[in-house]
Design a protein around this motif. Structure first.
Motif, mmCIF file in Angstrom:
data_model
loop_
_atom_site.group_PDB
_atom_site.id
_atom_site.type_symbol
_atom_site.label_atom_id
_atom_site.label_comp_id
_atom_site.label_asym_id
_atom_site.label_seq_id
_atom_site.Cartn_x
_atom_site.Cartn_y
_atom_site.Cartn_z
ATOM 1 N N HIS A 85 0.882 -1.287 -0.151
ATOM 2 C CA HIS A 85 0.144 -0.027 -0.048
ATOM 3 C C HIS A 85 0.860 1.280 -0.067
ATOM 4 N N GLN A 86 0.171 2.485 -0.035
ATOM 5 C CA GLN A 86 0.536 3.809 0.036
ATOM 6 C C GLN A 86 -0.019 4.425 1.263
ATOM 7 N N TRP A 112 -1.386 8.065 2.630
ATOM 8 C CA TRP A 112 -1.396 9.575 2.341
ATOM 9 C C TRP A 112 -2.078 10.088 3.412
ATOM 10 N N ILE A 160 3.341 11.365 2.246
ATOM 11 C CA ILE A 160 2.893 10.314 1.668
ATOM 12 C C ILE A 160 4.135 9.196 1.919
ATOM 13 N N ASP A 217 5.253 5.682 0.306
ATOM 14 C CA ASP A 217 5.053 4.733 -0.633
ATOM 15 C C ASP A 217 5.310 3.271 -0.274
ATOM 16 N N GLU A 218 5.012 2.373 -1.380
ATOM 17 C CA GLU A 218 5.286 0.957 -1.072
ATOM 18 C C GLU A 218 6.859 0.563 -1.122
#
Length: 184
Positions: free
Chosen positions: A107-108, A110, A120, A122-123
């Motif tokens: 997932h990410q 935010w 954010i 990130d993966e």
């Protein structure tokens, strides 16, 4: 500790790359700016939480699921959102789910502050903070993360992300505990 993502050779074997402590400024053609932040896996959680503290509350949260551990990569990302959350509630939810957030690459996440500022995750385990703001820079300086241009995980040729079975329950409980609604 399980690493969220690992740089590997074309054959899929670890190549020994360790994400450095560094941040760099990115400026987009429209003038929008953001900081791209890299830290070793052991420092990812503390760095993420320190950036959370810079955001003005209440917060918005967007969870972007890219992969379902059991069935594989999703044909399109699936999102969930929650708005109007107290910063303390978000922090507690994050701290309660370290495997999902800082060891699993499905997932990410935010985070959005009341003033439109965002962080954010990130993966690949990179953090993005926008816009470029003295509060973000001060938080990074307090953590000893320097501005420098170095190779980071997003510049590697081959990267393998981790999918951790224990994170399945953390994912479901995050959605439930924060009353996250499905959102495209």
């Amino acid at each position: 500790m399980i690493e969220k993502a690992q740089s590997v050779t074309a054959a899929g074997e670890p190549d020994g790359f360790v994400p450095p402590k560094a941040w760099r400024l990115e400026t987009f053609p429209d003038g929008h700016t953001r900081l791209v932040i890299s830290v070793p896996p052991a420092e990812l959680g503390a760095t993420h939480l320190a950036l959370l503290e810079t955001l003005a509350g209440p917060l918005g949260l967007r969870y972007v699921q890219l992969t379902d551990r059991a069935s594989g990569q999703l044909p399109a990302p699936q999102g969930r959102v929650a708005m109007g959350l107290a910063k303390e509630r978000v922090r507690a939810a994050m701290e309660a789910r370290p495997t999902l957030l800082w060891s699993d690459g499905r997932h990410q996440l935010w985070l959005r502050g009341e003033l439109g500022e965002t962080v954010i995750l990130d993966e690949l385990g990179l953090l993005y903070a926008s816009p470029d703001d003295p509060l973000f820079r001060d938080a990074l300086a307090a953590l000893g993360i320097p501005e420098r241009t170095v190779a980071t995980m997003d510049k590697r040729d081959y990267v393998r992300v981790s999918f951790v079975a224990e994170a399945d329950a953390e994912e479901a409980s995050l959605w439930q505990d924060l009353n996250m609604l499905k959102w495209k």
